[in-house]
Design a protein around this motif. Structure first.
Motif, PDB file in Angstrom:
ATOM      1  N   ALA A  62     -12.228 -13.674   6.622  1.00 51.08           N
ATOM      2  CA  ALA A  62     -13.287 -14.149   5.716  1.00 51.08           C
ATOM      3  C   ALA A  62     -14.673 -13.870   6.283  1.00 51.08           C
ATOM      4  N   MET A  63     -14.878 -14.138   7.569  1.00 56.38           N
ATOM      5  CA  MET A  63     -16.193 -13.887   8.169  1.00 56.38           C
ATOM      6  C   MET A  63     -16.530 -12.407   8.170  1.00 56.38           C
ATOM      7  N   ARG A  64     -15.545 -11.578   8.409  1.00 55.58           N
ATOM      8  CA  ARG A  64     -15.794 -10.131   8.351  1.00 55.58           C
ATOM      9  C   ARG A  64     -16.220  -9.716   6.940  1.00 55.58           C
ATOM     10  N   ARG A  65     -15.566 -10.253   5.948  1.00 54.21           N
ATOM     11  CA  ARG A  65     -15.909  -9.900   4.562  1.00 54.21           C
ATOM     12  C   ARG A  65     -17.299 -10.397   4.192  1.00 54.21           C
ATOM     13  N   VAL A  66     -17.613 -11.630   4.543  1.00 53.01           N
ATOM     14  CA  VAL A  66     -18.935 -12.187   4.246  1.00 53.01           C
ATOM     15  C   VAL A  66     -20.015 -11.362   4.940  1.00 53.01           C
ATOM     16  N   ASN A  67     -19.808 -11.078   6.219  1.00 49.80           N
ATOM     17  CA  ASN A  67     -20.784 -10.278   6.962  1.00 49.80           C
ATOM     18  C   ASN A  67     -20.937  -8.896   6.353  1.00 49.80           C
ATOM     19  N   GLY A  68     -19.831  -8.307   5.924  1.00 53.11           N
ATOM     20  CA  GLY A  68     -19.884  -6.990   5.301  1.00 53.11           C
ATOM     21  C   GLY A  68     -20.692  -6.998   4.016  1.00 53.11           C
ATOM     22  N   VAL A  69     -20.524  -8.035   3.213  1.00 50.41           N
ATOM     23  CA  VAL A  69     -21.285  -8.141   1.963  1.00 50.41           C
ATOM     24  C   VAL A  69     -22.771  -8.280   2.265  1.00 50.41           C
ATOM     25  N   LEU A  70     -23.130  -9.152   3.187  1.00 48.41           N
ATOM     26  CA  LEU A  70     -24.547  -9.360   3.511  1.00 48.41           C
ATOM     27  C   LEU A  70     -25.153  -8.130   4.194  1.00 48.41           C
ATOM     28  N   ASP A  71     -24.394  -7.504   5.081  1.00 49.32           N
ATOM     29  CA  ASP A  71     -24.910  -6.316   5.777  1.00 49.32           C
ATOM     30  C   ASP A  71     -25.177  -5.162   4.811  1.00 49.32           C
ATOM     31  N   ASN A  72     -24.418  -5.092   3.755  1.00 48.58           N
ATOM     32  CA  ASN A  72     -24.550  -3.981   2.801  1.00 48.58           C
ATOM     33  C   ASN A  72     -25.347  -4.360   1.559  1.00 48.58           C
ATOM     34  N   SER A  73     -25.983  -5.508   1.583  1.00 48.70           N
ATOM     35  CA  SER A  73     -26.769  -5.960   0.439  1.00 48.70           C
ATOM     36  C   SER A  73     -28.235  -5.599   0.653  1.00 48.70           C
ATOM     37  N   GLY A  74     -28.721  -4.673  -0.126  1.00 44.63           N
ATOM     38  CA  GLY A  74     -30.133  -4.324  -0.047  1.00 44.63           C
ATOM     39  C   GLY A  74     -31.022  -5.498  -0.413  1.00 44.63           C
ATOM     40  N   LEU A  75     -30.564  -6.326  -1.342  1.00 50.11           N
ATOM     41  CA  LEU A  75     -31.341  -7.493  -1.758  1.00 50.11           C
ATOM     42  C   LEU A  75     -31.508  -8.476  -0.605  1.00 50.11           C
ATOM     43  N   PHE A  76     -30.429  -8.711   0.153  1.00 46.60           N
ATOM     44  CA  PHE A  76     -30.536  -9.610   1.297  1.00 46.60           C
ATOM     45  C   PHE A  76     -31.519  -9.061   2.325  1.00 46.60           C
ATOM     46  N   GLY A  77     -31.411  -7.778   2.641  1.00 45.51           N
ATOM     47  CA  GLY A  77     -32.321  -7.166   3.612  1.00 45.51           C
ATOM     48  C   GLY A  77     -33.767  -7.235   3.163  1.00 45.51           C
ATOM     49  N   LEU A  78     -33.977  -6.985   1.875  1.00 48.12           N
ATOM     50  CA  LEU A  78     -35.326  -7.059   1.311  1.00 48.12           C
ATOM     51  C   LEU A  78     -35.880  -8.478   1.426  1.00 48.12           C
ATOM     52  N   LEU A  79     -35.074  -9.463   1.095  1.00 48.79           N
ATOM     53  CA  LEU A  79     -35.513 -10.851   1.196  1.00 48.79           C
ATOM     54  C   LEU A  79     -35.755 -11.239   2.652  1.00 48.79           C
ATOM     55  N   PHE A  80     -34.816 -10.910   3.514  1.00 51.21           N
ATOM     56  CA  PHE A  80     -34.897 -11.276   4.934  1.00 51.21           C
ATOM     57  C   PHE A  80     -36.183 -10.757   5.578  1.00 51.21           C
ATOM     58  N   LEU A  81     -36.462  -9.474   5.399  1.00 47.41           N
ATOM     59  CA  LEU A  81     -37.676  -8.888   5.989  1.00 47.41           C
ATOM     60  C   LEU A  81     -38.913  -9.144   5.126  1.00 47.41           C
ATOM     61  N   GLY A  82     -38.738  -9.180   3.813  1.00 45.81           N
ATOM     62  CA  GLY A  82     -39.855  -9.418   2.910  1.00 45.81           C
ATOM     63  C   GLY A  82     -40.502 -10.772   3.129  1.00 45.81           C
ATOM     64  N   VAL A  83     -39.690 -11.778   3.407  1.00 44.94           N
ATOM     65  CA  VAL A  83     -40.235 -13.118   3.679  1.00 44.94           C
ATOM     66  C   VAL A  83     -41.105 -13.086   4.931  1.00 44.94           C
ATOM     67  N   PHE A  84     -40.639 -12.396   5.953  1.00 49.33           N
ATOM     68  CA  PHE A  84     -41.413 -12.298   7.190  1.00 49.33           C
ATOM     69  C   PHE A  84     -42.761 -11.633   6.920  1.00 49.33           C
ATOM     70  N   LEU A  85     -42.735 -10.523   6.201  1.00 49.86           N
ATOM     71  CA  LEU A  85     -43.973  -9.811   5.886  1.00 49.86           C
ATOM     72  C   LEU A  85     -44.891 -10.633   4.984  1.00 49.86           C
ATOM     73  N   ALA A  86     -44.336 -11.258   3.965  1.00 51.98           N
ATOM     74  CA  ALA A  86     -45.151 -12.059   3.036  1.00 51.98           C
ATOM     75  C   ALA A  86     -45.780 -13.248   3.740  1.00 51.98           C
ATOM     76  N   THR A  87     -45.033 -13.881   4.621  1.00 50.93           N
ATOM     77  CA  THR A  87     -45.561 -15.048   5.335  1.00 50.93           C
ATOM     78  C   THR A  87     -46.690 -14.635   6.278  1.00 50.93           C
ATOM     79  N   GLY A  88     -46.489 -13.542   6.990  1.00 50.11           N
ATOM     80  CA  GLY A  88     -47.554 -13.037   7.865  1.00 50.11           C
ATOM     81  C   GLY A  88     -48.787 -12.626   7.082  1.00 50.11           C
ATOM     82  N   LEU A  89     -48.582 -11.933   5.962  1.00 52.06           N
ATOM     83  CA  LEU A  89     -49.702 -11.526   5.113  1.00 52.06           C
ATOM     84  C   LEU A  89     -50.422 -12.748   4.548  1.00 52.06           C
ATOM     85  N   ALA A  90     -49.663 -13.763   4.151  1.00 49.93           N
ATOM     86  CA  ALA A  90     -50.279 -14.986   3.625  1.00 49.93           C
ATOM     87  C   ALA A  90     -51.180 -15.632   4.676  1.00 49.93           C
ATOM     88  N   ALA A  91     -50.734 -15.621   5.934  1.00 53.01           N
ATOM     89  CA  ALA A  91     -51.555 -16.197   7.010  1.00 53.01           C
ATOM     90  C   ALA A  91     -52.857 -15.415   7.177  1.00 53.01           C
TER      91      ALA A  91
END
Length: 186
Positions: A62-91
């Motif tokens: 199950a953990m391998r499958r969950v990790n595989g879904v998240l690792d291959n999700s462009g939306l997750f990657g966009l959110l994960f890094l996008g939040v960091f960039l947006a928060t820094g830009l907001a500051a």
């Protein structure tokens, strides 16, 4: 149709594009941080406790499958890094708008979110990779693979949850202060 009074039209024309982006970027950072905190919390209170009741093979699979879904999700990657960039830009935008209190809270949120990124990169992702590379262990090997993964991964996830939740609180405070500054013409 109403037209703007001359002084309002002049003030609007004097607003730089980055000034118009200040609030939407802060709102986007807040929403994104809330989504990340919610994702991490879902693992803490739902996914991991449920998997803990499974045998070693079901847990690892199950953990391998969950990790595989998240690792291959462009939306997750966009959110994960996008939040960091947006928060820094907001500051940065809060500081440029000369809203020092909102800038401090947004800066704190950036640091807290950066901590969650560091935990992910330094702990969770390496554990995920080790779990994926473990091949097809059986018996005692499977139990050892699970044991080496479970506790450190869950502890790191709790740290990410707490950091993102604290960042969300800091961004909420920054939004309040940003609104007060706008109400006072700052």
């Amino acid at each position: 149709m109403h037209s703007l009074r001359p002084e309002a039209a002049g003030a609007l024309a004097a607003v730089a594009p980055r000034d118009l982006a200040t609030r939407p970027v802060l709102v986007a950072a807040t929403i994104g941080t809330g989504l990340m905190a919610g994702l991490y919390l879902a693992f803490d209170v739902s996914v991991m406790p449920r998997l803990a009741r499974r045998d070693d093979e079901a847990y690892v699979t199950a953990m391998r499958r969950v990790n595989g879904v998240l690792d291959n999700s462009g939306l997750f990657g966009l959110l994960f890094l996008g939040v960091f960039l947006a928060t820094g830009l907001a500051a940065v935008l809060q500081r440029r708008r000369e809203r020092p209190e909102a800038a401090r809270w947004t800066g704190a949120a950036t640091a807290l979110y950066a901590f969650s990124v560091a935990v992910t990169v330094c702990v969770n992702l390496p554990l995920n990779r080790r779990l994926a590379r473990a091949g097809s262990p059986t018996g005692a090997d499977l139990a050892a693979v699970r044991k080496a993964f479970d506790r450190p991964w869950r502890s790191a996830n709790v740290a990410r949850t707490l950091a993102c939740t604290a960042a969300l609180g800091a961004l909420g405070r920054a939004l309040v202060l940003h609104g007060r500054g706008a109400a006072h013409g700052a």
